[in-house]
Design an enzyme around this catalytic site. Structure first.
Site, short mmCIF file in Angstrom:
data_model
loop_
_atom_site.label_atom_id
_atom_site.label_comp_id
_atom_site.label_asym_id
_atom_site.label_seq_id
_atom_site.Cartn_x
_atom_site.Cartn_y
_atom_site.Cartn_z
N LYS A 153 0.86 -1.18 0.00
CA LYS A 153 0.00 0.00 0.00
C LYS A 153 0.89 1.23 0.00
O LYS A 153 1.72 1.41 0.90
CB LYS A 153 -0.90 -0.02 1.23
N SER A 166 -10.34 5.79 -4.13
CA SER A 166 -11.27 6.91 -4.25
C SER A 166 -10.82 7.95 -5.28
O SER A 166 -11.63 8.45 -6.06
CB SER A 166 -11.47 7.57 -2.89
N LYS A 208 -2.27 -1.41 -3.86
CA LYS A 208 -3.13 -0.22 -3.81
C LYS A 208 -2.29 1.04 -3.85
O LYS A 208 -1.29 1.08 -3.15
CB LYS A 208 -3.92 -0.32 -2.50
N GLU A 247 7.35 -6.77 1.08
CA GLU A 247 6.14 -6.63 1.89
C GLU A 247 5.20 -7.82 1.66
O GLU A 247 4.65 -8.40 2.60
CB GLU A 247 5.40 -5.33 1.55
N ARG A 268 -10.70 9.97 2.47
CA ARG A 268 -10.54 10.63 3.77
C ARG A 268 -11.61 11.70 3.97
O ARG A 268 -12.03 11.94 5.10
CB ARG A 268 -9.12 11.20 3.90
N TYR A 320 -15.38 1.44 -6.48
CA TYR A 320 -16.64 2.14 -6.21
C TYR A 320 -17.58 2.07 -7.41
O TYR A 320 -18.75 2.39 -7.29
CB TYR A 320 -16.36 3.60 -5.81
N LYS A 352 1.28 9.91 5.76
CA LYS A 352 1.41 8.54 6.28
C LYS A 352 2.70 7.88 5.77
O LYS A 352 2.77 6.66 5.69
CB LYS A 352 0.17 7.73 5.91
#
Ligand code: PBG
Length: 329
Positions: free
Chosen positions: A197, A278, A252, A237, A207, A317, A221
Site C-alpha cells: 500500500k 477513491s 493499492k 512486503e 478521507r 466504487y 502517512k
C-alpha cells in the site's frame, strides 16, 4: 512470415471475433464493492466522489442484497465514526457495539453467508489525529498499534465478518492478527492483507468521506505506507505477509501500480487483489461530468486493464454500476 501474409487486424474485424480472442474479461465476480456506513438514517452523498453515498445500516443491508443479485461476491465496509468516538488510543475500534460491528451483524442476520463482508483493520477512523496507528511523541508506534489491531480484528470476527483486511501497514501485524484470531477460535476468518500500500495522493476523497482528512490535517502517512518510488520493497512486503499467513494480498492504488500487481501475481501466484481507490474513481467521474471523457467506457477500461495486469479481484466504487454499463452499446 510477416505482412502481407500475417495481418493482425483480421482478428479485430467483428464483435464476435474480438470477444472470442479476448485474453481478459471482466465479470461481476471480479469486483468487490467498498461502502461507507454512517450512524444516520438518511444517506449522505460524498461530494468528492459523485455517485457514492454514506449509507445507513439498513442501506448497507440493501446494498448487500443488491450485490448478491448482481453477482458481486463481497462488500468492503468503512465506517464514518462520530467525533465523540475518536480518541488518542482508538479504543472504540474494538468496541463490539461500534457502527461497523452492528452493520456486520445486521447484514449477516439478513443474508448469512450469501455476500462476503470484508472489514478494514486500521485505526484511522477511530484516532483523533487520523493516523492508522497510535502516536507517541510524534511517532507512530508499531508494536503498541499491532496489539490494538489484534483486538479490533477479534471484535470484527466476533461480529461475523468473513475477512479482515489490515490496511495499516504496521510491521508484523498479519502474523499477530492470525495468532490472535486463532487463539480466539476464529480460524475460519480470512486475512486480506493490504500488503503493498503506497503513500498516495489518491486517497484524498476517501478521507473526505470518512472525515479523517480534517483530523490528519497536513500530516502524511509516509512513515508506514510505501514510497511510490519502490517496487522491490513491495515484493518484500508481500513475501512477509504471505509468510505471516495472509490468505489474499492487495496492491493499492491500482492504476498507478499495474507493474506491482503484475510482479506480485507472477512471483507469488497467490490471490492478488487491487484497490481502485477513491481518487481514481473521482478522476474518472470528474472528467466525465465535464464531458471530457466517456465515464462508463473509461471505468470499464480501467478495470479491465487492472485485471489484465494480474488482479484476481478489484475493489472499486464502480462495482454496482459497471456491469449494467457493460450491456449498453
Ligand atoms: C485506511 C484506508 C484508506 C483507504 C482504505 N483504507 C485510506 C488511507 O490509508 O489513508 C483508501 C481507500 C480509498 O482511497 O478509496 N487505512
Amino acid at each position: 512470415m510477416p505482412y502481407p501474409t500475417i495481418r493482425l487486424r483480421r482478428n479485430r474485424q467483428y464483435d464476435w471475433l474480438r470477444s472470442a480472442v479476448a485474453e481478459t474479461a471482466l465479470a461481476p465476480a471480479d469486483l468487490i464493492w467498498p461502502v461507507f456506513v454512517h450512524d444516520h438514517e438518511v444517506s449522505l452523498p460524498v461530494s468528492s466522489m459523485p455517485g457514492v453515498e454514506r449509507l445507513s445500516i439498513d442501506g448497507v443491508v440493501k446494498a448487500a442484497d443488491e450485490a448478491r443479485q448482481i453477482g458481486i461476491p463481497a462488500l468492503a465496509l468503512f465506517p464514518v465514526v462520530e467525533p465523540q468516538h475518536k480518541s488518542d488510543d482508538a479504543r472504540h475500534a474494538y468496541d463490539v457495539d461500534n457502527l461497523v460491528c452492528r452493520t456486520v451483524r445486521a447484514v449477516r442476520d439478513q443474508l448469512g453467508d450469501a455476500v462476503g463482508l470484508i472489514c478494514d483493520v486500521a485505526l484511522d477512523p477511530y484516532t483523533s489525529h487520523g493516523h492508522d496507528g497510535l502516536l507517541k511523541d510524534g511517532r507512530i508506534v508499531n508494536d503498541e498499534t499491532v496489539a490494538v489491531l489484534c483486538r479490533q480484528a477479534i471484535a470484527l470476527a466476533e461480529a461475523g465478518c468473513h475477512v479482515v483486511a489490515p490496511s495499516d501497514m504496521m510491521d508484523g501485524r498479519v502474523g499477530a492478527i492470525r495468532g490472535a484470531l486463532d487463539a480466539a477460535g476464529r480460524q475460519d476468518v480470512a486475512i486480506l492483507s493490504y500488503a503493498a500500500k503506497y503513500a498516495s495522493a489518491f486517497y484524498g476523497p476517501f478521507r473526505d468521506a470518512l472525515g479523517s482528512a480534517a483530523s490528519l490535517g497536513a500530516a502524511d502517512k509516509k512513515t508506514y505506507q510505501m514510497d511510490p518510488a519502490n517496487t522491490d520493497e513491495a515484493i518484500r512486503e508481500v513475501a512477509l505477509d504471505i509468510d505471516e499467513g495472509a490468505d489474499m494480498v492487495m496492491v493499492k492504488p491500482a492504476l498507478t501500480s499495474l507493474d506491482i500487481i503484475h510482479r506480485v501475481k507472477r512471483e507469488f501466484a497467490v490471490p492478488t487483489f487491487a484497490y481502485q481507490v477513491s481518487g481514481e474513481y473521482a478522476m474518472i467521474q470528474a472528467a466525465a461530468a465535464n464531458g471530457w471523457i466517456d465515464g462508463p467506457k473509461a471505468a470499464l477500461e480501467s478495470l479491465l486493464v487492472i485485471k489484465r495486469a494480474g488482479a484476481d479481484a478489484i475493489l472499486t466504487y464502480f462495482a454496482p454500476d459497471v456491469m449494467r454499463l457493460k450491456d449498453q452499446p
